[in-house]
Design a protein around this motif. Structure first.
Motif, PDB file in Angstrom:
ATOM      1  N   ASN A 139      45.278  93.653  18.643  1.00 22.19           N
ATOM      2  CA  ASN A 139      44.129  92.730  18.532  1.00 22.19           C
ATOM      3  C   ASN A 139      44.522  91.410  17.888  1.00 22.19           C
ATOM      4  O   ASN A 139      44.040  90.342  18.270  1.00 22.19           O
ATOM      5  N   ASN A 140      45.406  91.465  16.882  1.00 21.59           N
ATOM      6  CA  ASN A 140      45.871  90.228  16.246  1.00 21.59           C
ATOM      7  C   ASN A 140      46.635  89.356  17.238  1.00 21.59           C
ATOM      8  O   ASN A 140      46.496  88.115  17.251  1.00 21.59           O
ATOM      9  N   GLN A 141      47.434  89.976  18.070  1.00 21.33           N
ATOM     10  CA  GLN A 141      48.199  89.217  19.054  1.00 21.33           C
ATOM     11  C   GLN A 141      47.275  88.628  20.131  1.00 21.33           C
ATOM     12  O   GLN A 141      47.488  87.505  20.607  1.00 21.33           O
ATOM     13  N   GLN A 142      46.236  89.405  20.492  1.00 22.41           N
ATOM     14  CA  GLN A 142      45.284  88.892  21.481  1.00 22.41           C
ATOM     15  C   GLN A 142      44.520  87.682  20.920  1.00 22.41           C
ATOM     16  O   GLN A 142      44.250  86.726  21.634  1.00 22.41           O
ATOM     17  N   LEU A 143      44.181  87.728  19.611  1.00 20.90           N
ATOM     18  CA  LEU A 143      43.507  86.593  18.982  1.00 20.90           C
ATOM     19  C   LEU A 143      44.388  85.360  19.012  1.00 20.90           C
ATOM     20  O   LEU A 143      43.907  84.240  19.287  1.00 20.90           O
ATOM     21  N   THR A 144      45.673  85.531  18.746  1.00 16.42           N
ATOM     22  CA  THR A 144      46.600  84.391  18.784  1.00 16.42           C
ATOM     23  C   THR A 144      46.657  83.794  20.182  1.00 16.42           C
ATOM     24  O   THR A 144      46.692  82.560  20.359  1.00 16.42           O
ATOM     25  N   TYR A 145      46.657  84.660  21.175  1.00 19.80           N
ATOM     26  CA  TYR A 145      46.707  84.196  22.569  1.00 19.80           C
ATOM     27  C   TYR A 145      45.424  83.428  22.939  1.00 19.80           C
ATOM     28  O   TYR A 145      45.470  82.356  23.564  1.00 19.80           O
ATOM     29  N   ASP A 146      44.272  83.959  22.534  1.00 24.81           N
ATOM     30  CA  ASP A 146      42.992  83.286  22.825  1.00 24.81           C
ATOM     31  C   ASP A 146      42.917  81.925  22.123  1.00 24.81           C
ATOM     32  O   ASP A 146      42.415  80.937  22.689  1.00 24.81           O
ATOM     33  N   GLN A 147      43.386  81.861  20.886  1.00 19.78           N
ATOM     34  CA  GLN A 147      43.378  80.598  20.148  1.00 19.78           C
ATOM     35  C   GLN A 147      44.280  79.563  20.814  1.00 19.78           C
ATOM     36  O   GLN A 147      43.969  78.372  20.831  1.00 19.78           O
ATOM     37  N   ALA A 148      45.404  80.029  21.354  1.00 18.69           N
ATOM     38  CA  ALA A 148      46.303  79.107  22.050  1.00 18.69           C
ATOM     39  C   ALA A 148      45.647  78.559  23.313  1.00 18.69           C
ATOM     40  O   ALA A 148      45.818  77.368  23.644  1.00 18.69           O
ATOM     41  N   GLN A 149      44.891  79.379  24.012  1.00 21.28           N
ATOM     42  CA  GLN A 149      44.162  78.902  25.191  1.00 21.28           C
ATOM     43  C   GLN A 149      43.109  77.849  24.810  1.00 21.28           C
ATOM     44  O   GLN A 149      42.981  76.823  25.494  1.00 21.28           O
ATOM     45  N   GLN A 150      42.378  78.134  23.730  1.00 22.56           N
ATOM     46  CA  GLN A 150      41.348  77.197  23.297  1.00 22.56           C
ATOM     47  C   GLN A 150      41.953  75.868  22.816  1.00 22.56           C
ATOM     48  O   GLN A 150      41.401  74.790  23.073  1.00 22.56           O
ATOM     49  N   GLU A 151      43.091  75.950  22.146  1.00 22.83           N
ATOM     50  CA  GLU A 151      43.758  74.732  21.674  1.00 22.83           C
ATOM     51  C   GLU A 151      44.197  73.870  22.841  1.00 22.83           C
ATOM     52  O   GLU A 151      44.084  72.627  22.792  1.00 22.83           O
ATOM     53  N   LEU A 152      44.689  74.501  23.902  1.00 20.35           N
ATOM     54  CA  LEU A 152      45.087  73.735  25.090  1.00 20.35           C
ATOM     55  C   LEU A 152      43.873  73.079  25.734  1.00 20.35           C
ATOM     56  O   LEU A 152      43.930  71.906  26.142  1.00 20.35           O
ATOM     57  N   LYS A 153      42.767  73.801  25.790  1.00 25.15           N
ATOM     58  CA  LYS A 153      41.543  73.236  26.362  1.00 25.15           C
ATOM     59  C   LYS A 153      41.048  72.043  25.551  1.00 25.15           C
ATOM     60  O   LYS A 153      40.661  71.012  26.107  1.00 25.15           O
ATOM     61  N   ASN A 154      41.093  72.160  24.221  1.00 22.78           N
ATOM     62  CA  ASN A 154      40.634  71.067  23.359  1.00 22.78           C
ATOM     63  C   ASN A 154      41.535  69.844  23.473  1.00 22.78           C
ATOM     64  O   ASN A 154      41.047  68.704  23.510  1.00 22.78           O
ATOM     65  N   SER A 155      42.821  70.061  23.505  1.00 24.43           N
ATOM     66  CA  SER A 155      43.756  68.935  23.584  1.00 24.43           C
ATOM     67  C   SER A 155      43.631  68.217  24.920  1.00 24.43           C
ATOM     68  O   SER A 155      43.741  66.985  24.983  1.00 24.43           O
ATOM     69  N   ARG A 156      43.385  68.958  25.993  1.00 24.16           N
ATOM     70  CA  ARG A 156      43.175  68.324  27.297  1.00 24.16           C
ATOM     71  C   ARG A 156      41.883  67.510  27.311  1.00 24.16           C
ATOM     72  O   ARG A 156      41.834  66.421  27.905  1.00 24.16           O
ATOM     73  N   ALA A 157      40.814  68.047  26.661  1.00 26.86           N
ATOM     74  CA  ALA A 157      39.557  67.313  26.592  1.00 26.86           C
ATOM     75  C   ALA A 157      39.730  66.018  25.793  1.00 26.86           C
ATOM     76  O   ALA A 157      39.223  64.961  26.188  1.00 26.86           O
ATOM     77  N   ASP A 158      40.478  66.093  24.676  1.00 25.74           N
ATOM     78  CA  ASP A 158      40.737  64.886  23.880  1.00 25.74           C
ATOM     79  C   ASP A 158      41.514  63.860  24.693  1.00 25.74           C
ATOM     80  O   ASP A 158      41.254  62.648  24.592  1.00 25.74           O
ATOM     81  N   TYR A 159      42.433  64.332  25.475  1.00 26.55           N
ATOM     82  CA  TYR A 159      43.223  63.425  26.315  1.00 26.55           C
ATOM     83  C   TYR A 159      42.332  62.712  27.342  1.00 26.55           C
ATOM     84  O   TYR A 159      42.458  61.498  27.560  1.00 26.55           O
ATOM     85  N   GLN A 160      41.398  63.459  27.956  1.00 23.44           N
ATOM     86  CA  GLN A 160      40.503  62.867  28.948  1.00 23.44           C
ATOM     87  C   GLN A 160      39.537  61.861  28.301  1.00 23.44           C
ATOM     88  O   GLN A 160      39.208  60.830  28.897  1.00 23.44           O
ATOM     89  N   ILE A 161      39.097  62.181  27.069  1.00 27.26           N
ATOM     90  CA  ILE A 161      38.193  61.256  26.379  1.00 27.26           C
ATOM     91  C   ILE A 161      38.899  59.943  26.092  1.00 27.26           C
ATOM     92  O   ILE A 161      38.322  58.854  26.270  1.00 27.26           O
ATOM     93  N   ILE A 162      40.140  60.027  25.619  1.00 27.64           N
ATOM     94  CA  ILE A 162      40.881  58.798  25.330  1.00 27.64           C
ATOM     95  C   ILE A 162      41.194  58.038  26.608  1.00 27.64           C
ATOM     96  O   ILE A 162      41.130  56.792  26.646  1.00 27.64           O
ATOM     97  N   ARG A 163      41.460  58.743  27.672  1.00 24.67           N
ATOM     98  CA  ARG A 163      41.857  58.098  28.923  1.00 24.67           C
ATOM     99  C   ARG A 163      40.672  57.568  29.723  1.00 24.67           C
ATOM    100  O   ARG A 163      40.709  56.449  30.257  1.00 24.67           O
ATOM    101  N   ARG A 164      39.575  58.361  29.794  1.00 25.35           N
ATOM    102  CA  ARG A 164      38.457  58.000  30.660  1.00 25.35           C
ATOM    103  C   ARG A 164      37.139  57.777  29.919  1.00 25.35           C
ATOM    104  O   ARG A 164      36.174  57.286  30.510  1.00 25.35           O
ATOM    105  N   GLY A 165      37.090  58.183  28.666  1.00 21.45           N
ATOM    106  CA  GLY A 165      35.864  58.008  27.911  1.00 21.45           C
ATOM    107  C   GLY A 165      34.983  59.228  27.891  1.00 21.45           C
ATOM    108  O   GLY A 165      33.989  59.262  27.161  1.00 21.45           O
ATOM    109  N   SER A 166      35.268  60.248  28.669  1.00 22.56           N
ATOM    110  CA  SER A 166      34.489  61.482  28.683  1.00 22.56           C
ATOM    111  C   SER A 166      35.397  62.633  29.053  1.00 22.56           C
ATOM    112  O   SER A 166      36.451  62.452  29.677  1.00 22.56           O
ATOM    113  N   ALA A 167      34.951  63.830  28.668  1.00 23.47           N
ATOM    114  CA  ALA A 167      35.770  65.010  28.913  1.00 23.47           C
ATOM    115  C   ALA A 167      35.640  65.519  30.335  1.00 23.47           C
ATOM    116  O   ALA A 167      36.580  66.055  30.896  1.00 23.47           O
TER     117      ALA A 167
END
Length: 378
Positions: A139-167
């Motif tokens: 379960n601890n390893q699965q949590l780490t994996y889920d957090q890594a997925q969410q971090e990638l999603k957040n970083s991509r959204a931040d990139y789109q906001i800086i590039r286009r103004g919206s996610a």
């Protein structure tokens, strides 16, 4: 015969001289001028003042961007009726190169972390299925994996906001400039291609559009310090507009500035009044206007034309000359009240039956008559 003609001619000359002398004496014995008289009368007087100003919307809202960029498209025009939420314009974001590069780096790091987390997740899953590791470790390893997925999603959204103004290009994107209130677009001071600055704590930002409800208008004007003390909140106003002839709008005084502003050597106080707008008239923001205010009113009072007044040179007190006979007058001191610039109130000193002398406008005749009156007094 010649002697007779000579005497006849001499007689004619003598008679002519006598007639001329008689005419001259009669002409000079007559009064040089006859003065008209006016009787006091009962009337009403309103003392008014006029405040100059303009008619403006009660609330005017400025629409400003929440992100800096360039105007990509303007969808509406000035004068259009809008509702809250209507799209006015769209901004094209011009990203900062450094910020964009940093956001791209965060996306790459998140992808690397996710790949590593997935490998560990797959390995621990196989071990868990064989019963090698406990459920808690998996379960601890699965949590780490889920957090890594969410971090990638957040970083991509931040990139789109800086590039286009919206996610994701949603209707609430910062690049979409929308009306915040219902009303009429008064002004769009920008054009497509203009660069705009976002509104924040340190900058007011660029105004994209101004919106107001033209059905709620106020009069904004100024009055002199000599009259502001006679004003009271709630007083009725009559508003006349330069753009609309032969029409007055009702208003009520709702604001009197507590502080005056000096203009051209005179202190002026700002006033505001709610204007009742009729549906048959379109009132545009910024129309020049005059507001008429009744400062004082008296009904059924004794008045005379103000032009009949004279003032003592030493005391500056008012007086008039009242008829005592055929073209004969005597001075009478009076007490006056309010005036509307045409008629003035008589508080005491005159009766309705009195006949008051009207001074003629020709100054030399008036001067000559003054000398004659002074000789009679002597």
């Amino acid at each position: 015969m010649k002697k007779i003609l000579k005497w006849v001619g001499l007689a004619v000359l003598v008679l002519g001289a006598l007639w001329a002398a008689t005419f001259f004496i009669k002409s000079n014995s007559k009064s040089t001028i006859e003065y008209e008289t006016h009787k006091p009368f009962i009337s009403s007087i309103e003392k008014k003042t006029v405040a100059t100003g303009k008619v403006i919307p009660e609330d005017e809202i400025e629409i400003k961007p929440q992100i800096s960029g360039i105007i990509d498209k303007i969808y509406l025009e000035e004068g259009v009726q809008v509702k809250a939420g209507d799209l006015i314009a769209v901004i094209k974001v011009v990203p900062n190169e450094q910020s964009l590069n940093q956001a791209a780096g965060r996306v790459r790091n998140a992808e690397l972390a996710l790949n590593n987390a997935k490998i560990e997740y797959d390995r621990n899953k196989a071990l868990f299925e064989k019963g090698v590791i406990s459920s808690q470790d998996f379960n601890n390893q699965q949590l780490t994996y889920d957090q890594a997925q969410q971090e990638l999603k957040n970083s991509r959204a931040d990139y789109q906001i800086i590039r286009r103004g919206s996610a994701g290009g949603s209707s609430s994107a910062n690049t979409n400039i929308r009306a915040t209130v219902t009303g009429t677009i008064l002004e769009i001071p920008v054009e497509e291609g203009d660069q705009v600055i976002q509104s924040n704590n340190f900058n007011d930002g660029t105004t994209i559009a101004s919106i107001a409800d033209l059905g709620k208008m106020i009069f904004e004007g100024k009055v002199d310090e000599g009259e502001v003390g006679k004003l009271e909140l709630g007083m009725p106003l009559k508003i006349s507009l330069g753009a609309i002839e032969d029409k007055e709008f009702d208003a009520n005084l709702k604001f009197i500035a507590p502080k005056g502003i000096e203009e051209s050597g005179a202190v002026q106080f700002k006033i505001e009044g709610d204007v009742a707008i009729e549906d048959d008239f379109l009132i545009r923001a910024g129309y020049s206007a005059n507001a008429s205010l009744t400062l004082e009113k008296k009904d059924s009072i004794l008045v005379i034309p103000e032009a009949l007044l004279q003032f003592d040179k030493e005391t500056d007190k008012p007086y008039v000359e009242v008829s005592t006979g055929e073209q004969q007058f005597e001075r009478r001191d009076i007490e006056i009240g309010i005036s509307d610039g045409i008629n003035v109130e008589i508080v005491s000193g005159l009766e309705e039956a009195d006949e008051v002398k009207q001074w003629n406008k020709t100054e030399p005749i008036k001067k000559g008559l003054d000398e004659e009156n002074s000789d009679e007094d002597a």
